[in-house]
Write an enzyme that holds these catalytic residues in place. Structure first.
Site: not given
Ligand SMILES: C[C@H](O)CC(=O)SCCNC(=O)CCNC(=O)[C@H](O)C(C)(C)COP(=O)(O)OP(=O)(O)OC[C@H]1O[C@@H](n2cnc3c(N)ncnc32)[C@H](O)[C@@H]1OP(=O)(O)O
Length: 700
Positions: A116, A136
């Site tokens: 975004e 999301e």
């Molecule tokens: C207002 C907005 O529109 C709202 C939003 O943005 S909501 C958030 C949208 N983003 C997401 O949904 C992404 C979520 N994350 C993911 O899909 C995956 O973590 C990723 C693709 C970024 C990385 O995957 P991968 O490399 O396999 O590592 P993964 O083990 O999942 O994550 C690594 C660490 O980062 C953390 N992390 C990943 N995304 C995060 C996030 N958005 N916020 C906080 N922590 C996050 C995980 O909890 C993990 O922490 P840990 O090592 O303590 O367990």
């Protein structure tokens, strides 16, 4: 822990490079967002800055809004973020509305809020491997920083809906072809290209585009309305219990009908509202619970490093063995498949080939990749080639003496470092390893069928299994893209044992008068992919009766001995394979109700010495769901109490990935917690009084 921030560095070229720094994924905490605003304002104030480039530190643009803040907000630890302020004041007015142009330099991740921010910049340069998306909805919210408005304007409504509603991310190349990014460059030229691009905008050599006000990609209103109508119908069909996909479609529609500023307002208020919904709480719990499964106290905190496991041997090419072999070769492991004779070996190899061909048919694998993947498989009839393997997975039939002999042989042929695992779903691993002196390297690797599709891997450790072996298997599990749960040794281990009351209670209530199809309907309405009876049909009555016997031996005090399945088996009704079970099936395996089952039910009731209770016919779907699942919760508590599972959240993940429990209910224990312990206890006590369970007849 260090606070997240952004940094600013102004080059001689007059470009301010603003970097998001918040490891591990540069998530957008409130601190990061405020720091981004401050640094933008600084860049806008400074006379030596002509343009801005936004990027993420260490090759990751941003993984989106900080999800750990979601739990803090939901738990009341911190206040709600002001989505209105962030989306309109920071992202729209400060970033997109800036009087100096900005370009996003995207490598690694640009997800959720990350994308975004990038879409609010005036152009985007990306690497081909970057991952861009708005996932999301997977967390029970909608994009909250303008994503519902800007993405349709950049890629068109149809593609934007697909990406948002399915939480589907795309690679840089596809983003380029859709117009989401403006250029693809190698990582080492990313920032320099973005700087040049930003200066080109200043010098009018490139367009200065505010995506919020773009209209050329949007479909005409009439067409857009049709697309949205179709999307609504699809969303309801896919998950009738979920509201947030529909809210998301409404928000997108608002932007198209009333303009993007109205859309932004509606998006911000809906996001804020959804953030504290039960669905969001459950899905955020699932997000962290899934990541917590590979952190096992007393094992992964010992500083052990996983050994390099490359050569895998699998014993048994049946349904499970061939599925497991498929999972490994699809992830580039060399696999030796052993069978007892040529015919079985050929059948096993054909099954694996079929699994791969299905991938090709679905467009998930090219012909070339098929050839390469299939060439990683080697079939054998003896143990000679086992002398070099690093991991063996035994997947033969559930027969203790056969398995015992196999492990005795494995100890002789495999090298001393080799991990010796069994895919048994019920048998005690100590019995299997009884004849060996290698019990420290014997471990359970319990896959779920079909093993190349189902995401769960239950790693079973005995008291003697060494932590190193568990660490090795956790690593291998991750590499074949499974979510592992580490559990202790007992009949059925954690997953099957927790869920055996699912079918048990269903069978009990049918004897007491409930309708088979009403039970299944209530469970699917609750969100299960199928009810207990449809599931028994799928697994097959043979397996159902055999595992029922195992539970009866281990837990005689709490097994209900329904005669229903044995009676049907006598008439060769054994489930989907025979096209007759609790349902009847056509040649394409489509299930339909079968009134014939009533005669078996009547007989079963007679043998149980009970008459159907007409009151049960009147009960609500909610009551049915509780009658079926609260005994599961009860068993889950035993599994935790005995230390078979060490974390309740592991059982949540196991229930979702192994049994299909709806993720938006957070998993079996999270759901039970939402009802409350005393409620669960009281309901179970009520039924215990109402139903004196007879134990005088044959097992299920
Ligand atoms: C207002 C907005 O529109 C709202 C939003 O943005 S909501 C958030 C949208 N983003 C997401 O949904 C992404 C979520 N994350 C993911 O899909 C995956 O973590 C990723 C693709 C970024 C990385 O995957 P991968 O490399 O396999 O590592 P993964 O083990 O999942 O994550 C690594 C660490 O980062 C953390 N992390 C990943 N995304 C995060 C996030 N958005 N916020 C906080 N922590 C996050 C995980 O909890 C993990 O922490 P840990 O090592 O303590 O367990």
């Amino acid at each position: 822990m260090e606070k997240g921030r952004t940094t600013i560095e102004v080059g001689d070229d007059g470009v301010a490079l603003i970097s998001i720094v918040n490891p591990p994924v540069n998530s957008l905490s409130i601190d990061v967002l405020y720091s981004l605003k401050d640094n933008y304002e600084q860049a806008l104030r400074r006379d030596d800055v002509k343009a801005i480039v936004v990027t993420g530190a260490r090759g990751k643009f941003s993984g989106g809004f900080d999800i750990s803040a979601f739990s803090s907000i939901q738990g009341g630890k911190i206040g709600q973020p002001n989505a209105d302020f962030i989306s309109i004041e920071i992202v729209t007015n400060t970033l997109e509305g800036a009087r100096k142009p900005s370009v996003a330099a995207i490598d690694g991740l640009a997800l959720g809020g990350g994308l975004e921010i990038a879409m609010a910049c005036h152009a985007r340069v990306s690497t081909s491997n970057a991952q861009l998306g708005l996932p999301e909805l997977q967390l029970g919210v909608i994009p909250g920083f303008g994503g519902t408005q800007r993405l349709p304007r950049l890629v068109g409504l149809t593609k934007a809906l697909e990406m948002i509603l399915m939480s589907k991310s795309i690679k840089g190349e596809e983003a380029y072809s859709l117009g989401l990014v403006d250029s693809i460059v190698p990582p080492d030229r990313l920032v320099t290209t973005a700087r040049r691009w930003a200066l080109d905008i200043v010098e009018f050599r490139r367009p200065w585009i505010r995506s919020l006000f773009k209209t050329d990609k949007l479909e005409p209103l009439g067409e857009a309305r049709e697309i949205l109508k179709f999307a609504r119908a699809q969303a309801q069909k896919q998950a009738a219990n979920l509201q947030h996909p529909l809210v998301c479609i409404d928000v997108i529609e608002e932007g198209i009908v009333s303009g993007p500023l109205a859309g932004l307002q509606k998006e911000a208020s809906s996001f804020q509202h959804l953030l504290t919904s039960d669905t969001c709480k459950s899905l955020v719990h699932v997000f962290f619970a899934q990541r917590a499964t590979s952190k096992v106290s007393g094992i992964t905190d010992l500083g052990l490093k996983a050994r390099n496991i490359r050569k895998i041997a699998i014993l048994g090419g049946g349904l499970m063995g061939s599925g497991i072999a498929t999972a490994f070769i699809m992830n580039n492991y060399s696999v030796i498949l052993k069978e007892v004779n040529e015919d079985f070996l050929k059948a096993g190899i054909e099954r694996i080939k079929g699994n791969l061909q299905n991938q090709v048919k679905k467009g998930k694998m090219t012909d070339e990749k098929f050839e390469k993947t299939f060439s990683l498989l080697k079939g054998v009839l003896d143990y000679e080639s086992f002398r070099e393997v690093d991991l063996v997975i035994e997947a033969v039939i559930e027969n203790v003496s056969l398995k015992r002999q196999i492990f005795y042989d494995l100890e002789k042929y495999c090298p001393p470092h080799c991990v010796l695992s069994s895919n048994t779903s019920t048998i005690d691993l100590n019995l299997i390893g009884e004849k060996t002196s290698s019990q420290d390297r014997i471990v359970g690797a319990h896959f779920f069928s079909p093993a190349h599709v189902m995401p769960l891997l239950e790693i079973v450790r005995t008291n003697k299994t060494s932590p190193q072996v568990v660490v090795d298997l956790l690593d291998v599990g991750k590499k074949i893209r499974k979510t592992p749960v580490v559990v202790g040794n007992c009949t059925g281990f954690a997953v099957n044992r927790t869920f055996f009351p699912y079918t048990q209670s269903a069978l009990l209530f049918v004897d007491r008068g409930l309708d088979v199809y009403k039970i299944d309907h209530a469970c699917t309405k609750f969100g299960m992919p199928m009810g207990p009876f449809r599931m028994i049909d799928l697994v097959g009555f043979g397996v159902g009766v055999a595992t029922g016997l195992q539970y009866l031996q281990s837990f005689p005090d709490r097994c209900y001995k329904s005669m229903l399945m044995p009676l049907m088996l006598e008439d060769k009704r054994s489930g989907e394979v025979t096209l007759k079970g609790f349902y009847k099936y056509d040649k394409r395996r489509k299930a339909s109700v079968d009134p014939e089952i009533n005669k078996y039910i009547e007989k079963s009731r007679k043998m149980a010495g009970v008459t159907a209770d007409p009151e049960l016919l009147k009960i609500s779907d909610k009551d049915i769901v509780e009658m079926v699942f609260l005994p599961v919760v009860n068993e889950a508590c035993r599994v935790l109490d005995e230390g078979i599972s060490v974390k309740a959240s592991d059982l949540d993940i196991a229930s979702i990935m192994g049994m299909g429990f709806p993720p938006y209910r957070g998993g079996i224990i999270f759901w039970a917690d939402s009802l409350g312990a005393s409620y669960v206890y009281n309901r179970l006590e009520e039924w215990k009084k109402d139903m004196v369970i007879s134990s005088s007849h044959a097992p299920i």
